[in-house]
Design an enzyme around this catalytic site. Structure first.
Site, PDB file in Angstrom:
ATOM      1  N   GLY A 324       0.824  -1.208   0.000  1.00  0.00           N
ATOM      2  CA  GLY A 324       0.000   0.000   0.000  1.00  0.00           C
ATOM      3  C   GLY A 324       0.855   1.254   0.000  1.00  0.00           C
ATOM      4  N   GLU A 325       0.307   2.326   0.553  1.00  0.00           N
ATOM      5  CA  GLU A 325       1.017   3.604   0.686  1.00  0.00           C
ATOM      6  C   GLU A 325       1.333   4.248  -0.659  1.00  0.00           C
ATOM      7  OE1 GLU A 325       4.581   3.132   2.962  1.00  0.00           O
ATOM      8  OE2 GLU A 325       3.618   2.024   4.576  1.00  0.00           O
ATOM      9  N   GLY A 326       0.777   3.740  -1.743  1.00  0.00           N
ATOM     10  CA  GLY A 326       1.134   4.259  -3.058  1.00  0.00           C
ATOM     11  C   GLY A 326       2.438   3.698  -3.584  1.00  0.00           C
TER      12      GLY A 326
END
Length: 379
Positions: A324-326
């Site tokens: 996640g987190e980009g």
């Protein structure tokens, strides 16, 4: 149309597709570089997409990309559907702000500014910088399996917050956005949205999450998505009510952000299953909006694959990044930057040189007659 006064139908009128004419013009320019057709693979497609999005040919190299991460906690995490502790998203945010998270490292080495937007973290707002918390709607979202994640008023506030962030970035001159999320329980909410939008069962979209969960946790997650689906289906006709029922503040804001980015003609790279779920809801609101987005990567989450297939978006990378987190979208960013640089800076050759190169490339590829002759000779 929402009872809260936010008319989602307006997005269908405001969002136009990137220019098809300029995309063709960019493709024609590419043929005049003298490089063989398809020699640059998907870089050619991305370059033409950038030209259409920017509205001019040749492309201007991307100069001001930015990563935006929407953060929130989800009440459903209390059911043990995640490997992370319920209410633990603030720790993820602090790791990003301190520069020690995967997304922070990738953004730093790519020279990309990274922004965190808190919509519903379950922590006192004074624990984080004001620029992070100024769009907060509430402290944690409701448990989507038994109650609405947001009230109607909170859903509209979150949606408008996402729109405001998109406007702030467009006004600041950002020319490419990387979208990511920071959440505990967010993939469960995303699973409900995707299953509802695609008309599938919970088991089809239930993945293992950013930190892989064991079989028992997967079963709890599947049950939570199933219960959320029962609450989502009656409000499928009103996307804002749907987001209020099962989306939560961060996913609602991401949906508003994606739509307003399309209104402002700002291209976006999507990350994992959460951004894909929001994009799918946004597509239901404005069917032309996905033309402004790229799918950065295939995370391996079944819900993401389902959503991207529904939107006909093909991931640029397939490395199975689930953190996640980009992070997955940040990994795809250099590919997009390279495509923009090539489309902008490859020189056009004189007409006769380009025609000669194209003819040589065509001659090197066997045509139908050559293939028939080869078959006849073999037999």
């Amino acid at each position: 149309m929402s009872d809260g006064g936010l008319n989602l139908d307006d997005f269908g009128d405001l969002i136009e597709r990137p220019s098809v004419r300029l995309r063709r013009k960019a493709e024609e320019r590419r043929t005049r570089t003298g490089l063989p057709p398809k020699a640059l693979g998907r870089l050619d497609t991305i370059g033409a997409w950038l030209a259409a999005a920017q509205g001019h040919v040749p492309v201007t190299p991307v100069a001001r990309p930015r990563a935006v991460l929407f953060a929130g906690d989800h009440g459903v995490a209390s059911l043990g559907v995640s490997a992370r502790p319920a209410g633990g998203t603030a720790a993820l945010v602090r790791a990003v702000l301190d520069g020690g998270s995967p997304a922070a490292v990738l953004a730093r080495h790519a020279g990309v500014p990274l922004r965190v937007v808190d919509l519903s973290l379950d922590c006192p707002p004074e624990e984080l910088p004001e620029e992070v918390t100024r769009h907060r709607v509430r402290r944690g979202s409701g448990r989507l399996d038994i109650e609405d994640a947001l009230t109607a008023e909170e859903a509209e506030q979150a949606f408008r917050a996402g729109m405001a962030v998109a406007d702030e970035e467009a006004d600041a001159g950002t020319d490419l956005l990387v979208l990511g999320d920071l959440s505990v329980g967010g993939t469960t909410a995303a699973g409900v949205l995707i299953a509802a939008m695609c008309g599938t069962d919970a088991s089809v979209v239930t993945g293992r999450g950013g930190v892989r969960i064991d079989d028992l946790a997967w079963m709890r997650k599947c049950a939570a998505i199933r219960d959320g689906l029962r609450r989502a289906r009656p409000v499928l006709g009103d996307q804002l009510k749907l987001l209020a029922a099962v989306g939560g503040a961060d996913l609602t804001a991401m949906t508003g952000f994606l739509l307003q980015c399309a209104v402002r003609r700002t291209p976006v790279i999507l990350d994992g299953v959460v951004s894909a779920a929001c994009a799918l809801v946004a597509q239901r609101i404005a069917f032309r909006a996905p033309d402004w987005w790229l799918a950065g990567q295939a995370s391996g989450e079944p819900g993401q694959a389902k959503a991207l297939d529904r939107m006909a978006l093909e991931p640029l990378l397939d490395h199975g990044v689930t953190v996640g987190e980009g992070s997955g979208a940040l990994l795809a960013l250099p590919l997009v930057l390279a495509a923009g640089a090539l489309a902008a800076e490859l020189p056009e050759r004189p007409d006769e040189d380009a025609a000669e190169a194209a003819g040589a490339a065509q001659a090197a590829e066997p045509g139908p007659a050559d293939h028939s002759a080869a078959v006849a000779e073999a037999t």
